[in-house]
Design an enzyme around this catalytic site. Structure first.
Site, PDB file in Angstrom:
ATOM      1  N   CYS A 150       0.808  -1.230   0.000  1.00  0.00           N
ATOM      2  CA  CYS A 150       0.000   0.000   0.000  1.00  0.00           C
ATOM      3  C   CYS A 150       0.834   1.270   0.000  1.00  0.00           C
ATOM      4  CB  CYS A 150      -0.968  -0.035   1.176  1.00  0.00           C
ATOM      5  SG  CYS A 150      -1.931  -1.564   1.172  1.00  0.00           S
TER       6      CYS A 150
ATOM      7  N   HIS B 172      -3.330   8.200   5.562  1.00  0.00           N
ATOM      8  CA  HIS B 172      -3.445   6.885   4.922  1.00  0.00           C
ATOM      9  C   HIS B 172      -4.710   6.178   5.395  1.00  0.00           C
ATOM     10  CE1 HIS B 172      -2.280   3.052   3.210  1.00  0.00           C
ATOM     11  NE2 HIS B 172      -2.474   2.471   4.380  1.00  0.00           N
TER      12      HIS B 172
ATOM     13  N   GLU C 175      -1.831   5.517  13.129  1.00  0.00           N
ATOM     14  CA  GLU C 175      -1.634   6.792  12.423  1.00  0.00           C
ATOM     15  C   GLU C 175      -2.075   7.963  13.305  1.00  0.00           C
ATOM     16  OE1 GLU C 175      -3.303   7.089   8.486  1.00  0.00           O
ATOM     17  OE2 GLU C 175      -2.046   8.837   8.045  1.00  0.00           O
TER      18      GLU C 175
ATOM     19  N   LYS D  59     -10.449   7.766   2.086  1.00  0.00           N
ATOM     20  CA  LYS D  59     -10.856   6.361   1.940  1.00  0.00           C
ATOM     21  C   LYS D  59     -12.283   6.135   2.437  1.00  0.00           C
ATOM     22  CE  LYS D  59      -6.295   4.201   1.817  1.00  0.00           C
ATOM     23  NZ  LYS D  59      -5.352   5.275   2.170  1.00  0.00           N
TER      24      LYS D  59
ATOM     25  N   HIS E 212     -10.105   1.488  -0.093  1.00  0.00           N
ATOM     26  CA  HIS E 212      -8.645   1.397  -0.154  1.00  0.00           C
ATOM     27  C   HIS E 212      -8.207   0.713  -1.451  1.00  0.00           C
ATOM     28  CE1 HIS E 212      -4.579   1.017   0.864  1.00  0.00           C
ATOM     29  NE2 HIS E 212      -4.608  -0.024   1.680  1.00  0.00           N
TER      30      HIS E 212
ATOM     31  N   PHE F 228       2.350  -3.108   4.023  1.00  0.00           N
ATOM     32  CA  PHE F 228       2.843  -4.345   4.623  1.00  0.00           C
ATOM     33  C   PHE F 228       4.337  -4.241   4.906  1.00  0.00           C
ATOM     34  CE2 PHE F 228      -0.675  -7.098   2.553  1.00  0.00           C
ATOM     35  CZ  PHE F 228      -1.463  -6.986   3.693  1.00  0.00           C
TER      36      PHE F 228
END
Lengths: 421, 115
Positions: free
Chosen positions: A174, A312, A323, A344, A349, A408
């Site tokens: 991502c 994000h 976050e 999002k 996503h 990841f």
């Protein structure tokens, strides 16, 4: 050497629309691209909503069956090597070139590079390998490899447009297309390239998305209006989307020579890994905090100068919490309160696509003079205390924007944009 | 596994010819399909020259401009459609459209004897 890169062209094939005007309108009004959607004919699968793109029929494994909504000249010789998300990427790239006032011939003198990001096509890999195995590997599609492995975008688009500059792909889940943008800025800063095309794309189909079900990473909500709720107490996972986004970056000198329209400038970036877990964020967002610090240092800005953070936040319990803590440490702890939103809530996503898509959103925000909101945020998680998370978009042009991405392996990337006006 | 026919997007006349081959083993119908497959894969600069008829004497590489990738595509298309395997040795003996048609006919079984 320049310190910045100008964003001079944008292309969108997205759940919010297939052109900049539709996307900007959705970001201003809070319109969502998330709908009731099934990816596999099995009611037992706990995924009920998604954010598909419209106008494309690319769900056959046979490229000869695919259709798209525009009159783009996509020749068979290119189409045969593409995955479904390659078709999205091609259309977004055509759109971005036209938007930047460029033609394909402008990309062919070695001063233009191409960085791409996608996870490849699990769908085509699955189909092609199943077909090959059925014949005990005695026959198979000669384009199986170049159409399906990660890298398919850069292989195909570089060949189609005859790009002879720097060409490569990025695979950091991502953060992939955010990494691509950061390294594209470096290519221009180092004087290696005058122009970089950055592409992010993903497919929205069972093979790409449903492997996230066993990870318990997807929202199980059946309500499209609230399934994706970044920073909300009721968030329970991400909603998937697909599509493509393309940004054209040019050195300030080239943009000036061409009198190009500049959406925003990319003025810095930073990255830092968590060193913690293969699949979940550091509990306090340590890597993201460091990525933001490095990006701000690279852009020669202090945290107090950031007007807007495009988060994000994917609507997962663990990721959004990490976050929020990283944002509090970076801003709130020093007495700063930038506007923060995660789009999002409207798009879901897009995995490798998300960084490019959302940086393009930031470019629209800077150019048109608005700040996206958090339209699905009903009950902010107490962990977000002190963070400015407006529900509605604001009629305010952010001068400096920070864009976060996490992926990841604990990868974290932050970009800094400066408004062009 | 998805079982969409590779001829799915071809004109109905071609799909009907394929159906005729499957039901009647009509060799003319087979030839129609093989030539349509070859025509579909023609490079753009050659395609315009053969919008109507593709001479069976056309050489695949020298006249029609096929490179090794396109030849591999055509071979896979035929393998996929007729569920046969074509070896590199087979391929080396195919030079013209007529060679390809004759090869496919020999590979997938004899035509039904005419009455």
């Amino acid at each position: 050497m320049p310190r910045s890169a100008c964003i001079t062209g944008l292309g969108f094939i997205s759940c919010l629309g297939n052109d900049s005007a539709s996307v900007a309108d959705a970001l201003r009004t809070g319109r969502s691209g998330i709908v009731t959607h099934s990816l596999y004919d099995n009611p037992a699968i706990p995924l009920k909503v998604a954010a598909p793109v419209h106008g494309f029929a690319v769900d056959s494994p046979n490229y000869r069956d695919w259709t798209w909504p525009t009159a783009c000249n996509l020749p068979r010789e290119t189409l045969r090597g593409l995955a479904p998300h390659g078709v999205y990427a091609f259309h977004a790239l055509e759109q971005a070139l036209a938007d930047a006032g460029l033609t394909a011939t402008d990309l062919q003198d070695g001063t233009t590079g191409l960085f791409c990001a996608s996870a490849g096509s699990a769908f085509l890999s699955h189909h092609n390998l199943t077909q090959a195995r059925a014949s005990r590997f005695e026959r198979g599609n000669p384009f199986a490899v170049v159409s399906s492995i990660a890298g398919t975008l850069n292989f195909n688009l570089a060949a189609h447009y005859r790009i002879t500059g720097a060409v490569t792909g990025f695979v950091s889940a991502c953060t992939s297309s955010t990494h691509a943008l950061g390294y594209a800025l470096d290519e221009i800063r180092l004087g290696r390239q005058e122009r970089m095309i950055v592409v992010g794309a993903e497919e929205l189909n069972a093979d790409t998305i449903l492997p996230f079900v066993p990870m318990r990473a997807l929202s199980t909500s059946a309500d499209p209006a609230t399934a994706s709720r970044p920073f909300d107490t009721g968030r329970d996972g991400f909603v998937p989307t697909g599509g493509a986004a393309v940004l054209v970056l040019e050195s300030p000198a080239l943009a000036a020579r061409r009198s190009a329209r500049i959406y925003a400038e990319l003025i810095g970036w930073g990255q830092a890994a968590d060193g913690h877990s293969v699949a979940t964020s550091h509990p306090e967002g340590a890597g993201l905090r460091e990525a933001m610090r490095r990006a701000l240092r690279d852009a020669a800005l202090s945290p107090g100068e950031i007007d807007y953070v495009h988060a994000h936040a994917t609507s997962t319990p663990v990721g959004d919490r990490a976050e929020a803590l990283a944002l509090r440490a970076t801003f709130s702890a020093l007495g700063h309160r930038p506007v923060i939103s995660s789009t999002k809530g409207q798009t879901g996503h897009g995995l490798s696509l998300s960084g490019a898509l959302e940086t393009a959103f930031c470019a629209l925000s800077s150019h048109h003079g608005f700040t996206p909101g958090n339209p699905t945020l009903l009950n902010p998680d107490p962990i977000c205390e002190g963070l400015d998370l407006p529900r509605a978009s604001l009629s305010r042009r952010p001068r400096f924007t920070l864009k976060n991405s996490s992926g990841f392996g604990g990868a974290n990337v932050s970009l800094v944009l400066r408004a062009a006006v | 596994m998805c079982t969409v026919s590779p001829l799915n997007s071809f004109p109905s006349a071609i799909r009907e010819a394929h159906a005729r081959w499957l039901s009647d083993r009509d060799p003319h119908a087979l030839a129609t399909v093989v030539i349509a497959i070859v025509a579909f894969h023609l490079p753009p600069n050659i395609r315009a020259q053969y919008s109507e008829n593709l001479p069976e004497t056309s050489r695949l590489v020298e006249d029609l401009g096929f490179d090794s990738l396109v030849l591999a595509e055509i071979i896979f298309f035929i393998e996929d459609l007729y569920q046969v395997s074509i070896s590199n040795d087979d391929l080396r003996r195919i030079h013209t459209v007529a060679d390809l048609r004759a090869f496919v006919l020999s590979k997938i079984g004899p035509a039904r004897p005419s009455a």
